[in-house]
Scaffold this active site. Structure first.
Site, PDB file in Angstrom:
ATOM      1  N   ASP A 162     -60.163   7.372 -27.046  1.00  0.00           N
ATOM      2  CA  ASP A 162     -60.340   6.038 -26.455  1.00  0.00           C
ATOM      3  C   ASP A 162     -59.134   5.140 -26.693  1.00  0.00           C
ATOM      4  OD1 ASP A 162     -60.675   5.882 -29.172  1.00  0.00           O
ATOM      5  OD2 ASP A 162     -62.457   4.628 -29.111  1.00  0.00           O
ATOM      6  N   LYS A 219     -62.953   0.882 -42.099  1.00  0.00           N
ATOM      7  CA  LYS A 219     -63.737  -0.331 -41.834  1.00  0.00           C
ATOM      8  C   LYS A 219     -64.007  -1.131 -43.113  1.00  0.00           C
ATOM      9  CE  LYS A 219     -64.394   1.226 -37.581  1.00  0.00           C
ATOM     10  NZ  LYS A 219     -64.995   2.496 -37.283  1.00  0.00           N
ATOM     11  N   ASP A 263     -57.156   0.031 -28.450  1.00  0.00           N
ATOM     12  CA  ASP A 263     -58.423   0.762 -28.508  1.00  0.00           C
ATOM     13  C   ASP A 263     -59.301   0.182 -27.402  1.00  0.00           C
ATOM     14  OD1 ASP A 263     -61.225   1.137 -29.029  1.00  0.00           O
ATOM     15  OD2 ASP A 263     -60.735   1.803 -31.044  1.00  0.00           O
TER      16      ASP A 263
HETATM   17  N1  GDD Z   1     -66.630  15.175 -30.310  1.00  0.00           N
HETATM   18  C1  GDD Z   1     -66.921  14.106 -31.050  1.00  0.00           C
HETATM   19  N2  GDD Z   1     -68.032  14.142 -31.842  1.00  0.00           N
HETATM   20  N3  GDD Z   1     -66.110  13.032 -30.978  1.00  0.00           N
HETATM   21  C2  GDD Z   1     -66.434  11.958 -31.728  1.00  0.00           C
HETATM   22  C3  GDD Z   1     -67.562  11.921 -32.571  1.00  0.00           C
HETATM   23  C4  GDD Z   1     -68.401  13.089 -32.617  1.00  0.00           C
HETATM   24  O1  GDD Z   1     -69.435  13.143 -33.305  1.00  0.00           O
HETATM   25  N4  GDD Z   1     -67.594  10.700 -33.171  1.00  0.00           N
HETATM   26  C5  GDD Z   1     -66.524  10.003 -32.709  1.00  0.00           C
HETATM   27  N5  GDD Z   1     -65.832  10.754 -31.829  1.00  0.00           N
HETATM   28  C6  GDD Z   1     -64.621  10.371 -31.084  1.00  0.00           C
HETATM   29  C7  GDD Z   1     -64.823   9.120 -30.227  1.00  0.00           C
HETATM   30  O2  GDD Z   1     -65.203   9.466 -28.893  1.00  0.00           O
HETATM   31  C8  GDD Z   1     -63.435   8.495 -30.236  1.00  0.00           C
HETATM   32  O3  GDD Z   1     -62.598   9.083 -29.247  1.00  0.00           O
HETATM   33  C9  GDD Z   1     -62.895   8.892 -31.604  1.00  0.00           C
HETATM   34  O4  GDD Z   1     -63.650  10.021 -32.023  1.00  0.00           O
HETATM   35  C10 GDD Z   1     -63.004   7.765 -32.625  1.00  0.00           C
HETATM   36  O5  GDD Z   1     -64.371   7.334 -32.681  1.00  0.00           O
HETATM   37  P1  GDD Z   1     -64.766   5.801 -32.472  1.00  0.00           P
HETATM   38  O6  GDD Z   1     -66.246   5.742 -32.539  1.00  0.00           O
HETATM   39  O7  GDD Z   1     -64.080   5.216 -31.278  1.00  0.00           O
HETATM   40  O8  GDD Z   1     -64.197   5.175 -33.812  1.00  0.00           O
HETATM   41  P2  GDD Z   1     -63.566   3.736 -34.077  1.00  0.00           P
HETATM   42  O9  GDD Z   1     -62.805   3.244 -32.907  1.00  0.00           O
HETATM   43  O10 GDD Z   1     -64.637   2.867 -34.609  1.00  0.00           O
HETATM   44  O11 GDD Z   1     -62.556   4.058 -35.282  1.00  0.00           O
HETATM   45  C11 GDD Z   1     -61.621   5.113 -35.169  1.00  0.00           C
HETATM   46  O12 GDD Z   1     -60.514   4.719 -34.387  1.00  0.00           O
HETATM   47  C12 GDD Z   1     -59.730   3.624 -34.942  1.00  0.00           C
HETATM   48  C13 GDD Z   1     -58.594   3.346 -33.976  1.00  0.00           C
HETATM   49  O13 GDD Z   1     -59.084   2.910 -32.757  1.00  0.00           O
HETATM   50  C14 GDD Z   1     -61.178   5.510 -36.583  1.00  0.00           C
HETATM   51  O14 GDD Z   1     -60.406   6.685 -36.462  1.00  0.00           O
HETATM   52  C15 GDD Z   1     -60.373   4.381 -37.233  1.00  0.00           C
HETATM   53  O15 GDD Z   1     -59.860   4.831 -38.484  1.00  0.00           O
HETATM   54  C16 GDD Z   1     -59.219   3.971 -36.341  1.00  0.00           C
HETATM   55  O16 GDD Z   1     -58.503   2.863 -36.911  1.00  0.00           O
HETATM   56 MG    MG Z   2     -62.590   3.752 -30.921  1.00  0.00          MG
END
Ligand code: GDD
Ligand code: MG
Length: 360
Positions: A111, A162, A223
């Site tokens: 994303d 977080k 993001d």
């Molecule tokens: N296949 C799969 N299965 N993908 C997953 C799963 C899962 O169970 N959970 C999350 N993802 C994928 C999401 O689709 C996304 O592309 C990515 O992993 C990160 O998950 P998010 O749910 O978007 O996390 P976030 O945005 O709150 O936090 C993450 O991204 C930040 C940067 O945007 C973390 O990696 C943070 O450390 C980081 O700063």
């Molecule tokens: Mg994200």
């Protein structure tokens, strides 16, 4: 050759606020499904094999991207039965990787829109000899991200996902969601259960003395977690601020897809995209917005920083700013909706129903 894993899954909770039916990774950004930009950028950096690790709606990706050959890629799909978290998803596709134990494997959150120099991250990984290398970026408010303090040599000293308390906010450097893992580190993630790389793998690796290397790259980074960010990202792709080889057409103030029709005196600016079969009426002013396929915007409407769903309708003189109009919804003439308003799919708002007032 470098190969990559693209994470597109999770519980899908972030899809709901968008109010449109297309799953977010497939939602058009600058005219093509968002995922296309990530795939094309990886390809341009020399990646040839990508495994899409998905946990939901996988059935929408494969019919569109197929074996990846249209993008010059070899693409594979693995769907989790239950969401396995970021680490579990990575481990779950390990058997599809062809890299040897010491070779680098790229991993991308699905994303993120970024101008990251992917080759530079791979080179940093090679020269530092790290177990994992992470793209880091700086943000004003790091609370929604993973905090990653580093020492003078760029070596990661902690990973705080977080942060909850002010004391935990020790840096403005955050995990930007692109990594290079040594293949053997992937194989060492426990299989068959949910694992978070952010909450489990990275802290455990650090505790065990592993070498995690940060590469701060302050290029374009966003993001796309909220509709506002998504619309912004799409506009930045059109404007050329966010670099992608997959933008169909030249970058500029607007992108009008081939079968769209736009009245000659409509004014489209700020990276606005008009989708296939959409119609924009006379004198409409549209800025920084994404108009999805077959939507109709009637004369005199003023649309700013908004996402207008597929086959939806925006009546004459209606003013929308920071709004999401769901697929098939109808916002009649002479309405005014502002920041944060979400019109559900297929809803019908009669003419002159709502205006906005700050009562000041
Ligand atoms: N296949 C799969 N299965 N993908 C997953 C799963 C899962 O169970 N959970 C999350 N993802 C994928 C999401 O689709 C996304 O592309 C990515 O992993 C990160 O998950 P998010 O749910 O978007 O996390 P976030 O945005 O709150 O936090 C993450 O991204 C930040 C940067 O945007 C973390 O990696 C943070 O450390 C980081 O700063
Ligand atoms: Mg994200």
């Amino acid at each position: 050759m470098t190969e990559a894993i693209l994470l597109v899954g999770g519980k899908g909770t972030r899809l709901r606020p968008l109010t449109v039916r297309t799953p977010k990774p497939m939602l058009p950004a600058a005219g093509v499904p968002f995922l296309t930009h990530q795939l094309a950028r990886a390809r341009a950096a020399g990646v040839e094999h990508i495994v899409l690790a998905t946990s939901y709606l996988a059935e929408v990706f494969e019919p569109y991207f197929g074996d990846g050959s249209a993008l010059g890629l070899s693409l594979e799909y693995v769907t989790e039965r239950e969401p396995l978290g970021t680490g579990g998803a990575i481990r779950n596709v390990a058997s599809r990787l062809t890299s040897g134990p010491d070779e680098p494997v790229l991993i991308f959150n699905g994303d993120i829109l970024t101008g990251l120099d992917i080759g530079a991250l791979v080179r940093t990984h090679a020269t530092s000899g790290a177990d994992v290398s992470l793209h880091l970026t700086r943000v004003e408010d790091p609370r929604a991200f993973g905090l990653v303090p580093t020492d003078a040599a760029g070596r990661v000293t902690a990973f705080l996902e977080k942060p909850q308390t002010p004391e935990e906010i020790v840096t403005d450097q955050i995990n930007a969601g692109a990594y290079v893992f040594r293949r053997s580190v992937i194989d060492a993630i426990p299989a068959g259960r949910p694992v978070s790389v952010e909450r489990e793998t990275f802290p455990d690796l650090l505790a065990a003395g592993a070498h995690l290397q940060g590469m701060v790259d302050s290029t374009y980074w966003l993001d796309l977690g909220t509709p506002q960010a998504f619309v912004q990202g799409s506009a930045d792709l059109v404007l050329g601020r966010a670099p992608s080889p997959a933008v169909p057409g030249r970058c500029g103030d607007r992108l009008i897809l081939p079968t769209a029709s736009v009245a000659p005196d409509a004014k489209l600016t700020g990276g606005t995209v008009v989708g296939e079969g959409a119609h924009i009426g006379a004198g409409a002013r549209i800025t920084g917005s994404t108009i999805l396929d077959n939507a109709v915007v009637e004369p005199g409407a003023v649309v700013t920083d908004s996402l207008i769903g597929a086959a939806s309708y925006v009546g004459a003189r209606t003013v929308l700013s920071g709004v999401v109009v769901g697929d098939g919804a109808r916002v009649g003439a002479d309405n005014e909706l502002r920041e944060g308003a979400r019109v559900w799919c297929d809803a019908n708002l009669p003419a002159a129903s709502i205006r906005f007032s700050s009562d000041e």
